[in-house]
Design an enzyme around this catalytic site. Sequence first.
Site, mmCIF file in Angstrom:
data_model
loop_
_atom_site.group_PDB
_atom_site.id
_atom_site.type_symbol
_atom_site.label_atom_id
_atom_site.label_comp_id
_atom_site.label_asym_id
_atom_site.label_seq_id
_atom_site.Cartn_x
_atom_site.Cartn_y
_atom_site.Cartn_z
ATOM 1 N N SER A 192 0.774 -1.260 -0.342
ATOM 2 C CA SER A 192 -0.252 -0.119 0.450
ATOM 3 C C SER A 192 0.900 1.383 -0.075
ATOM 4 O O SER A 192 1.688 1.254 0.131
ATOM 5 C CB SER A 192 -0.678 0.086 1.061
ATOM 6 O OG SER A 192 -1.010 1.168 1.314
ATOM 7 N N ASP A 207 -0.218 4.160 0.449
ATOM 8 C CA ASP A 207 -0.296 5.152 1.698
ATOM 9 C C ASP A 207 0.361 4.772 3.356
ATOM 10 O O ASP A 207 -0.103 5.656 4.275
ATOM 11 C CB ASP A 207 -2.240 4.665 2.308
ATOM 12 C CG ASP A 207 -2.699 5.507 0.847
ATOM 13 O OD1 ASP A 207 -2.491 6.361 -0.159
ATOM 14 O OD2 ASP A 207 -4.097 5.602 1.029
#
Length: 749
Positions: free
Chosen positions: A166, A168
């Site tokens: 990910s 993020d």
Amino acid sequence: MSKDPHPTMDPTKMGLGRSIAVLTSGGDAQGMNAAVRATVRVGLYTGAKVYFVHEGYQGLVDGGENICPATWESVSMMLQLGGTVIGSARCKDFRTREGRMKAACNLVKLEITNLCVIGGDGSLTGANEFRTEWSGLLVDLVRAGKITQEEAKKSSHLNIVGMVGSIDNDFCGTDMTIGTDSALHRIIEVMDSITTTAQSHQRTFILEVMGRHCGYLALVTALACAADWVFIPEMPPDDGWEDHLCRRLTDQRARGSRLNVIIVAEGALAKDGKPISSDLIKKGSRMGVEAVMALLEATPDTPACVVSLSGNQAVRLPLMECVQLTKDVTAAMSQGKFEEAIKLRGKSFENNWNSYKLLAHINPPDVKSNINMAVMNIGAPCAGMNAAVRATVRMGIIQGHNMLAVHDGFEGLAHGQIEPITWNSVSGWIGKGGSMLGTKRTLPGKLLDEISQNLARFNIHALVIIGGFEAYVGGLELVQAREKYEEMCIPMVIIPATVSNNVPGSEFSIGTDTALNTITSTCDRIKQSAAGTKRRVFIVETMGGYCGYLATMAGLAAGADAAYIFEEKITIRDLEVNVRHLVEKMKTTVKRGLILRNENCSSNYTTDFIFNLYSEEGKGVFDCRKNVLGHMQQGGTPTPFDRNFGTKMGAKSILWLTEKLKDCYRHGRIFANTPDSACVLGMRKRSLTFQPLADLKEDTDFEHRIPKTQWWLKIRPIMKILAKYDIKLDTSEHADMEHVISKRIPLRK
């Protein structure tokens, strides 16, 4: 890590009779292919069958050609590719029990009982649910006549291991998820590109980055580019932030700043829950080996785990504990408990937030401390040095100290090249390579008289020395000189900054990450430059002095066939084995070979010798090319990691010195002569620690300028395994399952 008291199994036989499937799910992230490659090759090394699951959970449900055997050659040339080559897809079918029954049937038919999932928290939660209801799914499949009782018995238990992909970095329990570092690189490249324009026209730039529920990218970007303000979901600004922001920008301009940068995460909120967008701000003013071992060592009682990164350690954590912790962060934010959300994100996130607040939101005090602190660079220049100097200067000013810049290392300290350095003096330094202060390799031993005189003349009370092995040795010489020179009796900190990563007391040095990125990207380009040509082997020489860290880690990152280093003596027999190995590989579908050589690995087996040897022995099978990377590894723009690392090291050193000065203040003056008043600030596994210089001497090979103990030597066998060498991997030391629930903070009702 713990030692297994029982005899260990041959790692090349751990997977015999077992099958592993690997899939990527959810949004793609750079680095997923590296994880897939490592999982496949280590799985094959253990003797297991390994399968690709194409198109994520959808491929698991659909089966057929979507689940196919993976071979050694099928993951060649994957390392440098972005995204995921086996595909990823959102899958509504897998969310239903009927869909999961189809997936279970497909796995049972292929006798796959080990599943490695690379994805976000939703993907990993789905994997755990799949594992939890596995027995029930098998019962239903037998009842429906889809599988036999014998097939169900063979596949009675499903092991799950996850790796988080990910950009993020929104998963709790790991310092950094797969893809985050690459995302940070792209963001910083954009920031560096617009900085020149912003300074030329005295503009304010507002940059919105991804991060709907996590502000990591925004926060680290703010630290790495010295932003004036950052908006993140975990910590909304106080009411009236618009006026505060305007006042801050006005104050910065009044101090002579020509550049203002504001970073906003896409999920940033005000305290009333309303979104803060870049438009609104404008109106107011960016792991595979452990996974396989975790699967093969799992028992029916082992909970599903996720392989996480903590400092430089790969650790196993219970998957659902991490998922629950991630959900707790979202719950804390929705309830307005933002301080708790910051703490739940983990120590790394919290430290980043505290560093940002100190350096960006605290104005210098009106009352001075009357303390003079000096900062200097020693040794060869490296990327990130200027970030450390900037943080040192600004944190010192925030503490009320007078900061002094020493130019050209110990020579400058001896010759009086010392001047005050201000807040604005270091503006724009964070993204610059090299050393803005100037640096030399000269040691202080022959300059002690002059140095002591200038320490007294400029009334220097503390010293921050940023540099490589020369900084470490120079610090030792100053400490030894305390017996003769009272002026040397001041607190001092050594901050390791060198591409060689050879300073005792620290497992990482500022500048090493940038050098590794340079080597890896260059090796990728070198290999790609030969696309479409006949089989070719590249011999690449790296820097590092006598330390093989760069060659080893770049070898892992670039998929090298061998990396020759000083710490592991090479013989003609080793070279013979390597050449034969490459010749055999080149008879398959593999068309590229990569050999790395540390510059000082051997005085006899030089880069030219190795090039000539491979060229001669490879005739008729492959040809060779030689590349000496040289000083390009030292320069260039520092990576986000080196900017952030340098910033935290500089700030922490000043806070430590400030406290140490209080302890050393006696009878109206500073007097520091205890061992713990002169330390190396270094990364040790999972934390930054101060270690007395005197305590590190026993662990130092002064002749070859390296520590006697180096953590990364333990992972060198992985490179050979991934290059298909028949070697034995030491599995006597294995990773225990750790827990994160103890870190949780109960949410107040």
